[in-house]
Design an enzyme around this catalytic site. Sequence first.
Site, mmCIF file in Angstrom:
data_model
loop_
_atom_site.group_PDB
_atom_site.id
_atom_site.type_symbol
_atom_site.label_atom_id
_atom_site.label_comp_id
_atom_site.label_asym_id
_atom_site.label_seq_id
_atom_site.Cartn_x
_atom_site.Cartn_y
_atom_site.Cartn_z
ATOM 1 N N GLY A 297 0.897 -1.154 -0.024
ATOM 2 C CA GLY A 297 0.060 0.063 -0.145
ATOM 3 C C GLY A 297 1.075 1.229 0.045
ATOM 4 O O GLY A 297 2.075 1.309 0.380
ATOM 5 N N TYR A 360 -6.458 8.065 -0.182
ATOM 6 C CA TYR A 360 -6.056 6.639 0.896
ATOM 7 C C TYR A 360 -7.480 6.231 1.507
ATOM 8 O O TYR A 360 -7.429 5.102 1.629
ATOM 9 C CB TYR A 360 -4.971 7.303 1.548
ATOM 10 C CG TYR A 360 -4.386 6.133 2.516
ATOM 11 C CD1 TYR A 360 -3.541 5.556 2.005
ATOM 12 C CD2 TYR A 360 -4.737 6.162 3.918
ATOM 13 C CE1 TYR A 360 -2.926 4.615 2.873
ATOM 14 C CE2 TYR A 360 -4.173 5.323 4.930
ATOM 15 C CZ TYR A 360 -3.274 4.381 4.146
ATOM 16 O OH TYR A 360 -2.613 3.489 5.098
HETATM 17 P P1 NAD Z 1 5.992 0.485 3.645
HETATM 18 O O1 NAD Z 1 5.839 1.579 2.777
HETATM 19 O O2 NAD Z 1 7.003 0.239 4.697
HETATM 20 O O3 NAD Z 1 5.706 -0.736 2.842
HETATM 21 C C1 NAD Z 1 5.000 -1.242 1.739
HETATM 22 C C2 NAD Z 1 5.523 -1.839 0.891
HETATM 23 O O4 NAD Z 1 4.564 -2.088 -0.388
HETATM 24 C C3 NAD Z 1 6.845 -1.382 0.231
HETATM 25 O O5 NAD Z 1 7.810 -2.171 0.309
HETATM 26 C C4 NAD Z 1 6.514 -1.099 -1.314
HETATM 27 O O6 NAD Z 1 7.484 -1.182 -2.113
HETATM 28 C C5 NAD Z 1 5.400 -2.183 -1.390
HETATM 29 N N1 NAD Z 1 4.441 -1.766 -2.662
HETATM 30 C C6 NAD Z 1 4.114 -0.561 -3.035
HETATM 31 N N2 NAD Z 1 3.468 -0.738 -4.144
HETATM 32 C C7 NAD Z 1 3.524 -1.898 -4.462
HETATM 33 C C8 NAD Z 1 3.191 -2.487 -5.806
HETATM 34 N N3 NAD Z 1 2.511 -1.945 -6.764
HETATM 35 N N4 NAD Z 1 3.276 -3.654 -5.821
HETATM 36 C C9 NAD Z 1 4.138 -4.637 -5.017
HETATM 37 N N5 NAD Z 1 4.516 -3.775 -3.818
HETATM 38 C C10 NAD Z 1 4.162 -2.913 -3.651
HETATM 39 O O7 NAD Z 1 4.486 0.672 4.408
HETATM 40 P P2 NAD Z 1 3.888 0.197 5.756
HETATM 41 O O8 NAD Z 1 3.995 1.055 6.764
HETATM 42 O O9 NAD Z 1 4.635 -1.195 6.231
HETATM 43 O O10 NAD Z 1 2.394 -0.225 5.424
HETATM 44 C C11 NAD Z 1 2.007 -1.499 5.217
HETATM 45 C C12 NAD Z 1 0.304 -1.423 4.970
HETATM 46 O O11 NAD Z 1 -0.087 -0.916 6.338
HETATM 47 C C13 NAD Z 1 0.022 -0.414 4.100
HETATM 48 O O12 NAD Z 1 -1.160 -1.008 3.159
HETATM 49 C C14 NAD Z 1 -0.449 0.840 4.634
HETATM 50 O O13 NAD Z 1 -1.420 1.553 3.964
HETATM 51 C C15 NAD Z 1 -0.996 -0.165 5.989
HETATM 52 N N6 NAD Z 1 -0.875 0.899 7.002
HETATM 53 C C16 NAD Z 1 0.200 1.333 7.602
HETATM 54 C C17 NAD Z 1 0.177 2.262 8.706
HETATM 55 C C18 NAD Z 1 1.388 2.622 9.520
HETATM 56 O O14 NAD Z 1 1.443 3.321 10.530
HETATM 57 N N7 NAD Z 1 2.611 2.362 9.033
HETATM 58 C C19 NAD Z 1 -1.125 2.605 9.372
HETATM 59 C C20 NAD Z 1 -2.068 2.156 8.691
HETATM 60 C C21 NAD Z 1 -1.905 1.298 7.886
#
Ligand code: NAD
Length: 454
Positions: A297, A360
């Site tokens: 994401g 988002y």
């Molecule tokens: P992050 O950016 O650390 O990791 C996301 C990974 O997804 C990255 O490695 C990226 O390369 C990969 N990615 C992006 N687009 C892609 C694509 N088209 N094909 C394949 N891979 C792809 O993010 P995170 O913080 O670990 O978040 C992970 C999930 O949790 C996301 O869906 C995010 O929306 C959700 N989330 C995170 C938080 C937070 O506080 N970190 C809060 C709420 C929700």
Amino acid sequence: MSDYLVKASSNATLRSVLKSVGVPTPVTLERAQGAYQERFLEGQKVLVGATAGTTASAQIDVALESTGANVERADTPQPADDEKFDALVFDATGMQGVADLKSLYAFFHPVARKLTTNARIVVLASLPQAMESVSASAAARAVEGFVRSLAKEIGQLGSTANMLYVEPDAEDRIAGPLRFFLSDYSTFVDGQPLSVTRAGIMPETVVSTQPLKDKVALVTGGARGIGAATAQRLAREGATVVCLDIPQDQDTLEETVAEFGGTALALDITDDNAPREIADFFKDKFGGVDIVIHNAGVTRDKTLANMPEHYWDMVQAINLQAIIDVDAVLSDEQIINEHGRVICLCSIGGIAGNRGQTNYGATKAGLIGFVERRGATDRERGVTVNAVAPGFIETRMTAEMPFGMREAGRRLSSLSQGGEPRDVAEAITFLTTPGAGGVSGNVLRVCGQSLIGA
Ligand code: NAD
């Protein structure tokens, strides 16, 4: 990024100084280390109570039996002056009307000051929509308000309160969720309900250690962050894990999977052929897939007035459309095995909305719609579909926030601090286990009962 107030508060002198000037003093949260243990409550004191006419008490006993806990029972406890409890479990499934709510007061009032730090409270109520009378539905739903409020009163000591809604005749499915809520694997899940229903089939045997042995898992966006933490955690429970991430990140992806002996799949999930490639990969290599974590994401934040069109398009394509497309092929062709588990990464931004996140928020709310709908299909094959909704998690993304926003994100929760990627990984891992087979179509917040998004 470490939290300076958690650090300072671990020193007794500093803690009392901070307290005296009204600064939050968050406790160091206890987090379980390593893989699931059968006797995860060894030596802990658990008090169990019930309202009259309950239906889940026998199954609560079964769930606690092998945990090593010292279980005491009292519906109206009279604790000794120096007595403390590590956990309280209350079975409120028998409630038929408002008068029965008094049993909550009778059980919890005498022990409200008798909790250790990092204590756990779990209350079970009947599923309101399954109740025959209006007053029984109202009473069951009232329990949620009680639990959410109580969680806000005990969070300062790192303690949590959560609840299970139990559909009649689904009582034999509560052990997995109850054990999760009682454990230190659910540290950052607070003030949350989960529904346990009798829909679908459960696996014949439900083991509580190494439950993912012989399971094959896909984690999208698995190179880093929550995805990498989840992949590691699934592997620790015995799963064979494939991490997928974009080809530009292949090096990081390879490094991540090398840590636990996983497999790297470099692919962009928005590619037109991605669903086909993923399906063929799992069919050819493993004959199917048991666990699918839709974690990839992105955010591209701007207020709507300032948002370029490509920001909108990119977020929709990655966060929502790709998941629907990949899932369609995996489910239509039954690449997802019997008793499969599908988990989406939602967000509290998808529940309450966030300024600057119309793109988002729409995708994460869309995922809730997806999960609610998909959680009801494929149940005859034992497949469950759920979401986790992280709140403020200490990651690279939140470290880059302006100080004021970061502080608000951390402190405006019952636990007065942010979570860690492993907290989200724990919630996901629990939902993948055979013991979570009664939970489908749920959105489980992992947010320390954040006020943001409440
Ligand atoms: P992050 O950016 O650390 O990791 C996301 C990974 O997804 C990255 O490695 C990226 O390369 C990969 N990615 C992006 N687009 C892609 C694509 N088209 N094909 C394949 N891979 C792809 O993010 P995170 O913080 O670990 O978040 C992970 C999930 O949790 C996301 O869906 C995010 O929306 C959700 N989330 C995170 C938080 C937070 O506080 N970190 C809060 C709420 C929700």
